[in-house]
Motif scaffolding. Structure first.
Motif, PDB file in Angstrom:
ATOM      1  N   VAL A  37       0.818  -1.217   0.000  1.00  0.00           N
ATOM      2  CA  VAL A  37       0.000   0.000   0.000  1.00  0.00           C
ATOM      3  C   VAL A  37       0.854   1.270   0.000  1.00  0.00           C
ATOM      4  O   VAL A  37       0.355   2.354   0.265  1.00  0.00           O
ATOM      5  N   ARG A  38       2.137   1.144  -0.336  1.00  0.00           N
ATOM      6  CA  ARG A  38       3.008   2.317  -0.393  1.00  0.00           C
ATOM      7  C   ARG A  38       2.725   3.126  -1.659  1.00  0.00           C
ATOM      8  O   ARG A  38       2.050   2.669  -2.573  1.00  0.00           O
ATOM      9  N   ASP A  39       3.276   4.320  -1.705  1.00  0.00           N
ATOM     10  CA  ASP A  39       3.164   5.162  -2.895  1.00  0.00           C
ATOM     11  C   ASP A  39       4.080   4.639  -3.989  1.00  0.00           C
ATOM     12  O   ASP A  39       5.091   3.976  -3.719  1.00  0.00           O
ATOM     13  N   ARG A  57      -2.240   3.393  -0.729  1.00  0.00           N
ATOM     14  CA  ARG A  57      -3.168   3.570   0.389  1.00  0.00           C
ATOM     15  C   ARG A  57      -4.263   4.578   0.064  1.00  0.00           C
ATOM     16  O   ARG A  57      -5.423   4.381   0.402  1.00  0.00           O
ATOM     17  N   GLY A  58      -3.922   5.638  -0.627  1.00  0.00           N
ATOM     18  CA  GLY A  58      -4.897   6.678  -0.950  1.00  0.00           C
ATOM     19  C   GLY A  58      -5.968   6.260  -1.942  1.00  0.00           C
ATOM     20  O   GLY A  58      -6.984   6.948  -2.081  1.00  0.00           O
ATOM     21  N   CYS A  85       3.610  -1.965   4.187  1.00  0.00           N
ATOM     22  CA  CYS A  85       3.938  -0.621   3.700  1.00  0.00           C
ATOM     23  C   CYS A  85       5.429  -0.414   3.964  1.00  0.00           C
ATOM     24  O   CYS A  85       6.208  -1.346   3.773  1.00  0.00           O
ATOM     25  N   SER A  89       2.544   1.082   9.699  1.00  0.00           N
ATOM     26  CA  SER A  89       1.423   1.929  10.126  1.00  0.00           C
ATOM     27  C   SER A  89       0.350   2.058   9.055  1.00  0.00           C
ATOM     28  O   SER A  89      -0.839   1.876   9.333  1.00  0.00           O
ATOM     29  N   ARG A  90       0.743   2.381   7.826  1.00  0.00           N
ATOM     30  CA  ARG A  90      -0.248   2.489   6.753  1.00  0.00           C
ATOM     31  C   ARG A  90      -0.901   1.150   6.484  1.00  0.00           C
ATOM     32  O   ARG A  90      -2.096   1.074   6.184  1.00  0.00           O
ATOM     33  N   LEU A  93      -3.605   0.752   9.133  1.00  0.00           N
ATOM     34  CA  LEU A  93      -4.765   1.594   8.825  1.00  0.00           C
ATOM     35  C   LEU A  93      -5.523   1.067   7.605  1.00  0.00           C
ATOM     36  O   LEU A  93      -6.756   1.058   7.586  1.00  0.00           O
ATOM     37  N   ALA A  94      -4.787   0.609   6.605  1.00  0.00           N
ATOM     38  CA  ALA A  94      -5.420   0.038   5.417  1.00  0.00           C
ATOM     39  C   ALA A  94      -6.169  -1.234   5.780  1.00  0.00           C
ATOM     40  O   ALA A  94      -7.268  -1.488   5.275  1.00  0.00           O
ATOM     41  N   ASN A 108      -1.448  -7.852   8.775  1.00  0.00           N
ATOM     42  CA  ASN A 108      -0.411  -6.837   8.599  1.00  0.00           C
ATOM     43  C   ASN A 108       0.940  -7.486   8.841  1.00  0.00           C
ATOM     44  O   ASN A 108       1.230  -7.931   9.943  1.00  0.00           O
TER      45      ASN A 108
END
Length: 123
Positions: A37-39, A57-58, A85, A89-90, A93-94, A108
């Protein structure tokens, strides 16, 4: 009352199980989706776990909702999902977001370094 990041992380960690690299590999061997889920820029800089699917993630809500044209068919509510991620942390949340959307088997693994330190391959 507004939530803090600390409260959101506490809620996410309470419902999204942590799994180590070996546990993740076992789940993947049973058909789970390994989801990064990273950029995109992070993937370009560090690579990704071998076999990982990428959804930033976004964009996750829009890819996870099967009523939308933007739905990603790799995301199925009958399929386990293992998230990672950069640090975990992301991914937490994801994972909570996916749980809130009806995905039940969500895990996770933490961050890409956790994957690598556990013996996971990177491409």
């Amino acid at each position: 009352m507004p939530l803090t990041v600390s409260q959101m992380m506490e809620a996410a960690n309470a419902v999204v199980a942590r799994v180590d690299t070996n546990g993740a590999k076992d789940l993947i061997g049973q058909g789970a989706l390994l989801l990064d889920v990273r950029d995109a820029i992070e993937l370009q800089q560090t690579g990704r776990a071998k076999g990982a699917h990428h959804i930033p993630r976004g964009m996750l809500e829009f890819r996870a909702d099967d009523s939308l044209k933007s739905h990603d068919p790799e995301l199925r509510k009958d399929r386990a999902i293992v998230l990672y991620c950069a640090a975990g942390s992301r991914a937490a949340l994801a994972g909570k977001l996916l749980k809130d959307m009806g995905y039940e088997q969500v895990y996770n693994v933490g961050g890409l370094p956790d994957w690598i330190n556990g013996g996971g391959e990177v491409t």
